[in-house]
Design a protein around this motif. Sequence first.
Motif, PDB file in Angstrom:
ATOM      1  N   ALA A 103      -9.625 -13.465 -13.322  1.00 59.57           N
ATOM      2  CA  ALA A 103     -10.925 -13.187 -13.269  1.00 59.57           C
ATOM      3  C   ALA A 103     -11.162 -12.336 -11.885  1.00 59.57           C
ATOM      4  O   ALA A 103     -11.766 -11.375 -12.098  1.00 59.57           O
ATOM      5  N   ALA A 104     -10.626 -12.793 -11.203  1.00 55.98           N
ATOM      6  CA  ALA A 104     -10.742 -11.883  -9.651  1.00 55.98           C
ATOM      7  C   ALA A 104     -10.357 -10.583  -9.852  1.00 55.98           C
ATOM      8  O   ALA A 104     -10.830  -9.618  -9.356  1.00 55.98           O
ATOM      9  N   ALA A 105      -8.929 -10.363 -10.291  1.00 56.33           N
ATOM     10  CA  ALA A 105      -8.207  -9.080 -10.475  1.00 56.33           C
ATOM     11  C   ALA A 105      -9.200  -8.630 -11.418  1.00 56.33           C
ATOM     12  O   ALA A 105      -9.163  -6.994 -11.185  1.00 56.33           O
ATOM     13  N   ARG A 106      -9.754  -8.775 -12.631  1.00 58.85           N
ATOM     14  CA  ARG A 106     -10.528  -8.100 -13.705  1.00 58.85           C
ATOM     15  C   ARG A 106     -11.722  -7.498 -12.813  1.00 58.85           C
ATOM     16  O   ARG A 106     -12.177  -6.401 -13.029  1.00 58.85           O
ATOM     17  N   ARG A 107     -12.368  -8.450 -11.972  1.00 55.73           N
ATOM     18  CA  ARG A 107     -13.627  -7.774 -11.108  1.00 55.73           C
ATOM     19  C   ARG A 107     -13.377  -6.826 -10.238  1.00 55.73           C
ATOM     20  O   ARG A 107     -14.055  -5.778 -10.201  1.00 55.73           O
ATOM     21  N   ALA A 108     -12.233  -6.780  -9.658  1.00 56.03           N
ATOM     22  CA  ALA A 108     -11.901  -5.924  -8.801  1.00 56.03           C
ATOM     23  C   ALA A 108     -11.360  -4.461  -9.049  1.00 56.03           C
ATOM     24  O   ALA A 108     -11.231  -3.709  -8.533  1.00 56.03           O
ATOM     25  N   PHE A 109     -10.828  -4.655 -10.628  1.00 55.38           N
ATOM     26  CA  PHE A 109     -10.197  -3.672 -11.165  1.00 55.38           C
ATOM     27  C   PHE A 109     -10.856  -2.221 -11.183  1.00 55.38           C
ATOM     28  O   PHE A 109     -10.445  -0.969 -10.735  1.00 55.38           O
ATOM     29  N   GLN A 110     -12.158  -2.422 -11.543  1.00 58.39           N
ATOM     30  CA  GLN A 110     -13.012  -1.113 -11.876  1.00 58.39           C
ATOM     31  C   GLN A 110     -13.142  -0.372 -10.442  1.00 58.39           C
ATOM     32  O   GLN A 110     -12.779   0.988 -10.553  1.00 58.39           O
ATOM     33  N   GLU A 111     -13.560  -1.090  -9.528  1.00 66.12           N
ATOM     34  CA  GLU A 111     -13.561  -0.296  -8.107  1.00 66.12           C
ATOM     35  C   GLU A 111     -12.292   0.400  -7.607  1.00 66.12           C
ATOM     36  O   GLU A 111     -12.157   1.504  -7.328  1.00 66.12           O
ATOM     37  N   PHE A 112     -11.347  -0.703  -7.698  1.00 67.66           N
ATOM     38  CA  PHE A 112      -9.929  -0.385  -7.038  1.00 67.66           C
ATOM     39  C   PHE A 112      -9.468   0.864  -7.974  1.00 67.66           C
ATOM     40  O   PHE A 112      -8.740   1.690  -7.399  1.00 67.66           O
ATOM     41  N   SER A 113      -9.552   0.859  -9.192  1.00 67.41           N
ATOM     42  CA  SER A 113      -8.962   1.889 -10.081  1.00 67.41           C
ATOM     43  C   SER A 113      -9.439   3.093  -9.817  1.00 67.41           C
ATOM     44  O   SER A 113      -8.688   4.296 -10.141  1.00 67.41           O
ATOM     45  N   GLU A 114     -10.743   3.340  -9.451  1.00 67.54           N
ATOM     46  CA  GLU A 114     -11.380   4.534  -8.924  1.00 67.54           C
ATOM     47  C   GLU A 114     -11.202   4.997  -7.650  1.00 67.54           C
ATOM     48  O   GLU A 114     -11.587   5.950  -7.227  1.00 67.54           O
ATOM     49  N   THR A 115     -10.231   4.504  -6.873  1.00 67.69           N
ATOM     50  CA  THR A 115     -10.104   4.891  -5.559  1.00 67.69           C
ATOM     51  C   THR A 115      -9.070   6.183  -5.501  1.00 67.69           C
ATOM     52  O   THR A 115      -8.461   6.353  -6.658  1.00 67.69           O
ATOM     53  N   THR A 116      -9.253   7.188  -4.584  1.00 65.11           N
ATOM     54  CA  THR A 116      -8.570   8.030  -4.828  1.00 65.11           C
ATOM     55  C   THR A 116      -7.129   7.949  -4.458  1.00 65.11           C
ATOM     56  O   THR A 116      -6.682   6.992  -3.745  1.00 65.11           O
ATOM     57  N   TYR A 154       4.179  -0.308  -6.423  1.00 67.30           N
ATOM     58  CA  TYR A 154       3.741   0.787  -7.539  1.00 67.30           C
ATOM     59  C   TYR A 154       2.749   0.425  -8.432  1.00 67.30           C
ATOM     60  O   TYR A 154       1.781   1.253  -8.995  1.00 67.30           O
ATOM     61  N   ALA A 155       2.428  -0.845  -8.698  1.00 70.62           N
ATOM     62  CA  ALA A 155       0.949  -1.402  -9.313  1.00 70.62           C
ATOM     63  C   ALA A 155       0.089  -1.049  -8.243  1.00 70.62           C
ATOM     64  O   ALA A 155      -1.079  -0.361  -9.005  1.00 70.62           O
ATOM     65  N   LEU A 156      -0.137  -1.091  -6.903  1.00 72.39           N
ATOM     66  CA  LEU A 156      -0.918  -0.780  -6.088  1.00 72.39           C
ATOM     67  C   LEU A 156      -1.231   0.727  -6.081  1.00 72.39           C
ATOM     68  O   LEU A 156      -2.184   1.523  -5.988  1.00 72.39           O
ATOM     69  N   ALA A 157       0.020   1.278  -6.187  1.00 72.24           N
ATOM     70  CA  ALA A 157      -0.093   3.030  -6.247  1.00 72.24           C
ATOM     71  C   ALA A 157      -0.837   3.288  -7.365  1.00 72.24           C
ATOM     72  O   ALA A 157      -1.445   4.530  -7.276  1.00 72.24           O
ATOM     73  N   ALA A 158      -0.586   2.661  -8.463  1.00 72.37           N
ATOM     74  CA  ALA A 158      -1.155   3.241  -9.757  1.00 72.37           C
ATOM     75  C   ALA A 158      -2.761   2.998  -9.650  1.00 72.37           C
ATOM     76  O   ALA A 158      -3.412   3.610 -10.595  1.00 72.37           O
ATOM     77  N   GLY A 159      -3.276   2.162  -8.802  1.00 72.75           N
ATOM     78  CA  GLY A 159      -4.672   1.591  -9.027  1.00 72.75           C
ATOM     79  C   GLY A 159      -4.808   0.181  -9.889  1.00 72.75           C
ATOM     80  O   GLY A 159      -6.024   0.134 -10.211  1.00 72.75           O
ATOM     81  N   CYS A 160      -3.956  -0.572  -9.903  1.00 70.67           N
ATOM     82  CA  CYS A 160      -3.947  -1.537 -10.845  1.00 70.67           C
ATOM     83  C   CYS A 160      -4.312  -2.830  -9.807  1.00 70.67           C
ATOM     84  O   CYS A 160      -4.006  -2.779  -8.530  1.00 70.67           O
ATOM     85  N   THR A 161      -4.877  -3.894 -10.324  1.00 73.54           N
ATOM     86  CA  THR A 161      -4.966  -5.205  -9.601  1.00 73.54           C
ATOM     87  C   THR A 161      -3.979  -6.184 -10.123  1.00 73.54           C
ATOM     88  O   THR A 161      -3.357  -6.088 -11.183  1.00 73.54           O
ATOM     89  N   VAL A 162      -3.388  -7.146  -9.312  1.00 74.72           N
ATOM     90  CA  VAL A 162      -2.411  -7.892  -9.780  1.00 74.72           C
ATOM     91  C   VAL A 162      -2.743  -9.388  -9.533  1.00 74.72           C
ATOM     92  O   VAL A 162      -3.305  -9.871  -8.596  1.00 74.72           O
ATOM     93  N   VAL A 163      -2.051 -10.353 -10.291  1.00 72.66           N
ATOM     94  CA  VAL A 163      -1.882 -11.605 -10.027  1.00 72.66           C
ATOM     95  C   VAL A 163      -0.178 -11.817 -10.055  1.00 72.66           C
ATOM     96  O   VAL A 163       0.654 -11.495 -11.046  1.00 72.66           O
ATOM     97  N   CYS A 164       0.044 -12.294  -8.858  1.00 69.85           N
ATOM     98  CA  CYS A 164       1.655 -12.749  -8.694  1.00 69.85           C
ATOM     99  C   CYS A 164       1.987 -14.273  -8.923  1.00 69.85           C
ATOM    100  O   CYS A 164       1.181 -15.026  -8.232  1.00 69.85           O
ATOM    101  N   LYS A 165       3.232 -14.333  -9.349  1.00 64.62           N
ATOM    102  CA  LYS A 165       3.657 -15.707  -9.642  1.00 64.62           C
ATOM    103  C   LYS A 165       5.105 -15.615  -9.013  1.00 64.62           C
ATOM    104  O   LYS A 165       6.168 -15.211  -9.741  1.00 64.62           O
ATOM    105  N   PRO A 166       5.368 -16.230  -7.605  1.00 64.74           N
ATOM    106  CA  PRO A 166       6.777 -16.162  -7.284  1.00 64.74           C
ATOM    107  C   PRO A 166       7.552 -17.505  -7.860  1.00 64.74           C
ATOM    108  O   PRO A 166       7.045 -18.191  -8.706  1.00 64.74           O
TER     109      PRO A 166
END
Length: 481
Positions: free
Chosen positions: A47-60, A155-167
């Motif tokens: 849910a946090a990643a989904r909320r953050a996606f719209q703004e982060f995906s529109e970064t230059t 590469y996810a950040l470079a593309a403008g994606c938000t992420v949830v990580c599980k090591p």
Amino acid sequence: MRHYEGVFVDGVWRPSERRRELVDPSNGRPFATVGLGGAEETNAAVAAARRAFQEFSETTVAERLDLLNRIAAAYEPRMDELADMIAEEMGSPVSARVQVEGPLAHFRQAGKVLEAYDFETRIGETIVRREAIGVCALISPWNWPIQTLAVKMAYALAAGCTVVCKPSEATPLGAIVLTRILHDAGVPAGVVNLVVGSGRTVGEAMTAHPDVDLVSFTGSTEAGARVGQVAAQTIKRVSLELGGKSANIVLPDADVAQAARWNIQRCFFNAGQSCHAPSRLLVPRTRMEEAIDGILDEVGRIRMGDPRDPSTTMGPMVTKAHYDSVRRYIRTGLEEGATLICGGLEPPEGLSDGAYVRPTVFGDVTPDMAIAREEIFGPVLAVMPYDDEDEAVEIANESPFGLAGYVFSADPERGYAVGRRLRAGRVFYNGAPANAASPMGGYKQSGNGREMGIFGLEEYLETKAVFGFSERSRALPSLVR
């Protein structure tokens, strides 16, 4: 005993009552605990990643490039700390600097790819846009606990994606410190989230979640198959980097002893706990004695011991359970009638308290043996004779895996011709190193999709065609030349 929290959601570390004890594999002693998440924490992270996606995906591009540069700058001073942490939690020696130097190279390479990439191109009067795919679940393994996750993140950040990580819950500390580094570098809240937990709870919850758009998974073929099954229910994209049983074909014109020495170095790096390890060495039947001489010479140079000692070149298996698994394969090789060239079941002298397996090499291995077919993921090498080039290629390609292949030859044209015939995602000629810009991934049951370089960036992008805009209205590079 140190204590770490393993759930980071929307820029905040969350305490957890569920905890896992971490054991130093070099001596069998507990040294830390880590907090675990479950389905509830996973849902909150998505849910946090989904909320953050719209703004982060529109970064230059410039903004995301600046972020990657800040991450690299924050990461570099902490490499020694991370090397010590990997040595303690999984037993990889501090001398194996690629474990901590590799992530820095990949953050920098992602920046280079991002800076040069055309997110909008043209086919006639059609604009072709490449857009961030959305929320990505990044599931990483225990054997490369920082690099694998760093490649996915970069590469996810470079593309403008938000992420949830599980090591991996077996080796979570590197991922925890990496998450702290990204937070210190100014990654916005919600863009990177972390949930430590088991594959059956956290991994399945991520993979099944309808708000996750892509799952990037590195791990076993069996677990990868499960990821694909669960992800199919919501028709999300899946990128899988799975197991391997890579063959090294030493052609008759090669320096056989030198190729065998190199194979020991590469196969037994990280105590053999690497999916790209050349764990099958294919040698001309008439040159086997030279190969064995090279093998014994190189094995004699290996120094097993405390992974925190800079002189150590091979540490223990990651856990006692994995130690037992590798030893079962050694026992199977003996029972199947393979010839033990060196190593075996006896523990190394003075290291009986840890999960150490002696460097083990079997000769007279035939393609039907389990040690030739199955991924052992430990310091065990199968040496296999062949009579001609066609037979060597056939043996190499018989495997259900296709992650990597290796060819040694004095003739580049001949080496390339054999490399072309190998059904593998990466082929290395005469021990050449890989580079951070080249694609990584496998054929067959070694997975699908590619990581690293432009190929890795495009895993995290969707393709959109926008019709009706003439070249005069918007000048863009042409996709079709």
